[in-house]
Design an enzyme around this catalytic site. Structure first.
Site, PDB file in Angstrom:
ATOM      1  N   TRP A 340      -6.944  19.216 -28.285  1.00 58.61           N
ATOM      2  CA  TRP A 340      -7.510  20.047 -27.224  1.00 58.61           C
ATOM      3  C   TRP A 340      -7.289  19.441 -25.845  1.00 58.61           C
ATOM      4  O   TRP A 340      -7.455  20.113 -24.830  1.00 58.61           O
ATOM      5  CB  TRP A 340      -9.007  20.260 -27.454  1.00 58.61           C
ATOM      6  CG  TRP A 340      -9.843  19.009 -27.325  1.00 58.61           C
ATOM      7  CD1 TRP A 340      -9.794  17.903 -28.114  1.00 58.61           C
ATOM      8  CD2 TRP A 340     -10.862  18.757 -26.363  1.00 58.61           C
ATOM      9  NE1 TRP A 340     -10.717  16.967 -27.702  1.00 58.61           N
ATOM     10  CE2 TRP A 340     -11.390  17.472 -26.631  1.00 58.61           C
ATOM     11  CE3 TRP A 340     -11.394  19.495 -25.301  1.00 58.61           C
ATOM     12  CZ2 TRP A 340     -12.410  16.910 -25.880  1.00 58.61           C
ATOM     13  CZ3 TRP A 340     -12.419  18.931 -24.557  1.00 58.61           C
ATOM     14  CH2 TRP A 340     -12.912  17.652 -24.846  1.00 58.61           C
ATOM     15  N   ASP A 341      -6.877  18.181 -25.820  1.00 57.82           N
ATOM     16  CA  ASP A 341      -6.581  17.522 -24.552  1.00 57.82           C
ATOM     17  C   ASP A 341      -5.532  18.306 -23.755  1.00 57.82           C
ATOM     18  O   ASP A 341      -5.533  18.294 -22.522  1.00 57.82           O
ATOM     19  CB  ASP A 341      -6.055  16.105 -24.802  1.00 57.82           C
ATOM     20  CG  ASP A 341      -7.006  15.274 -25.650  1.00 57.82           C
ATOM     21  OD1 ASP A 341      -7.280  15.698 -26.785  1.00 57.82           O
ATOM     22  OD2 ASP A 341      -7.444  14.214 -25.199  1.00 57.82           O
ATOM     23  N   GLU A 467     -17.222  12.126 -30.222  1.00 55.60           N
ATOM     24  CA  GLU A 467     -16.888  12.132 -31.646  1.00 55.60           C
ATOM     25  C   GLU A 467     -17.664  11.080 -32.439  1.00 55.60           C
ATOM     26  O   GLU A 467     -17.521  11.004 -33.664  1.00 55.60           O
ATOM     27  CB  GLU A 467     -15.387  11.915 -31.810  1.00 55.60           C
ATOM     28  CG  GLU A 467     -14.579  13.066 -31.236  1.00 55.60           C
ATOM     29  CD  GLU A 467     -13.182  12.634 -30.783  1.00 55.60           C
ATOM     30  OE1 GLU A 467     -12.775  11.501 -31.114  1.00 55.60           O
ATOM     31  OE2 GLU A 467     -12.533  13.436 -30.097  1.00 55.60           O
TER      32      GLU A 467
END
Length: 488
Positions: A340-341, A467
């Site tokens: 998603w970066d 995370e």
């Protein structure tokens, strides 16, 4: 543009770090900044990669579930076409068999190439300077070129150059670090031949069935042969002290993941002198820096920022079949996965400087919607699409659910990126044909995943961008992004 210069870094750990710093890429093909003359020991591990060229391997769970990814995905280290060993009649010139007494490295950001000048002293006291100029062509995306110049201050006589094309070495170590690639064999040699003034190697991945074709040739006559399935081109030069001699090596890489019609031989037949590609590379970068150069008062930070935007552009493909790997095309870290970066950290840069490339990055997500819908179904949703946390082929590749599939905010990150692209470009055709469908399908999954309680919408059991704090209820980032997502 000011070049990047790192001199005097002679220790092997510094050299390994600089392999990444001086990596070259053109969005399709990338290679680490290893020494073309080799290091001369068993731990030599040269890395060259094609964006999106990958293999799979089986995961093993003590307690399995159909919801878990069953295979890992990994960007494959390609056959090595870079190595060119150099020997006198009795001594080898490399990091192990000689002493590296000086090293100068430059990343020329105006010409898109690296320059390395290494000074060696052999045990017999002969001093050699090797000058390496390397480029991954922006004009011919499947081509890497190396010009190697050899000069000695005090040696006159024969030197033998052996230029290789071989299957990649497999790392013999394993690691528990999830960011690093495990040692596995991912390529099988199908065929290798020496014909005329070239060598061509064909290999295929063990599970995905993708094929790669690699070829080499040179700008001077060599004797070409195959020895134990290793391609070797051999040339003996007579050199005089203080008289430089140069050889240019051409390396061509093609893969069926990008184009099923491989024509490496045709490309090798038409290679031009290195300066031909340098002129076109310079023209490409003149246009690039006209749009992307950054000027600020702090020169050190300015240099770092410009290096970063250069690498960002170099490691991003213009094809909607590919995205941006976590380490770009500079190494195997994170197995070459797309995260998603891309949408949150990298896409804003492209939206403002290269909207065509930004559109291609979003189109990759659109083309992978069928896989994302399968992921949503596996996770129990009756509709919608679940964008994977990490992937190459569009399916989730993380075997650790709490920090992988549980990161549902990825859906809203993609939606956010679509809208940022639209706000900047007003590309209504993209929205009508692709963008709104991405927003809708990713929203429907979140709607099915969450629930209403006391008039409020909740999403439970998810992991946000932190995370290390997993499976929480009503993660703030996830909820805030979902709220904006629904509003759109």
């Amino acid at each position: 543009m000011k070049p990047i210069i790192r001199n005097g870094r002679l220790e092997i750990n510094e050299i390994y770090v600089d392999e990444a710093i001086f990596a070259l890429a053109n969005g399709f093909l990338g290679t680490r900044g290893h020494f073309v003359e080799g290091y001369g020991h068993d731990f030599e591990y040269n890395g060259t990669f094609m964006n999106g060229f990958y293999n799979t391997y089986a995961y093993r769970y003590e307690e399995n579930s159909l919801q878990f990814p069953q295979v890992g995905q990994v960007m494959v280290n390609l056959p090595d076409a870079s190595l060119m060993t150099i020997e006198t009649d009795s001594e080898a010139i490399n990091l192990t068999d000689a002493t590296l007494i000086d090293l100068k490295r430059t990343y020329d950001l105006d010409r898109g190439m690296t320059l390395r000048k290494a000074v060696y002293q052999t045990p017999k006291g002969f001093e050699f300077t090797l000058t390496e100029e390397r480029m991954a062509s922006q004009f011919q995306k499947d081509l890497i070129m190396t010009r190697l110049t050899i000069e000695s201050t005090n040696y006159s006589g024969d030197i033998t150059i052996r230029s290789y094309l071989s299957m990649p070495r497999v790392r013999s170590i394993t690691t528990n670090d999830p960011r690093l690639t495990q040692g596995k064999t991912h390529l099988i040699l199908d065929h290798i031949e020496a014909k005329g003034d070239r060598i061509v190697l064909c290999a295929s991945t063990t599970h995905t069935g993708q094929e790669v074709e690699v070829g080499i040739t040179h700008d001077a006559p060599f004797d070409y042969e195959i020895v134990n399935n290793i391609g070797m081109a051999i040339k003996t030069l007579l050199i005089e002290a203080r008289t430089p001699r140069s050889i240019t090596k051409y390396q061509v890489y093609q893969g069926t993941h990008h184009d099923e019609h491989l024509n490496v031989r045709a490309v090798l037949d038409k290679v031009a002198p290195l300066d031909f590609y340098l002129i076109r590379q310079k023209a490409y970068l003149d246009d690039f820096w006209r749009l992307s150069s950054i000027r600020i008062s702090d020169r050190e930070i300015e240099e770092a920022l410009n290096y970063n935007v250069y690498q960002l552009d170099s490691n991003t493909s213009s094809s909607d079949l590919m995205q941006v790997a976590a380490k770009g095309l500079t190494g195997e870290g994170y197995e070459g996965h797309y995260f998603w970066d891309t949408e949150i950290y990298m896409l804003p840069y492209f939206i403002l400087t290269n909207p065509e490339k930004a559109r291609s990055l979003l189109m990759y997500r659109y083309r992978k919607l069928p896989e994302a819908k399968l992921e949503a179904n596996k996770l129990g949703a009756s509709r919608g699409a679940k964008i994977p946390w990490r992937t190459i082929n569009g399916m989730e590749a993380s075997p650790y659910y709490p920090a992988g599939s549980a990161q549902v905010h990825i859906n809203s990150d993609v939606s956010f990126a679509v809208m940022q692209y639209y706000y900047a470009t007003k590309d209504e055709r993209f929205m009508v044909d692709y963008g709104f469908e991405l927003i809708l399908e990713t929203a429907l999954f979140l709607l099915d995943l969450g629930h209403f309680q006391d008039g409020r919408f909740h999403i439970d059991g998810v992991t946000g961008p932190d995370e290390y704090t997993v499976l929480v209820h009503d993660n703030y980032y996830t909820n805030a992004m979902a709220k904006r997502h629904f509003e759109r």
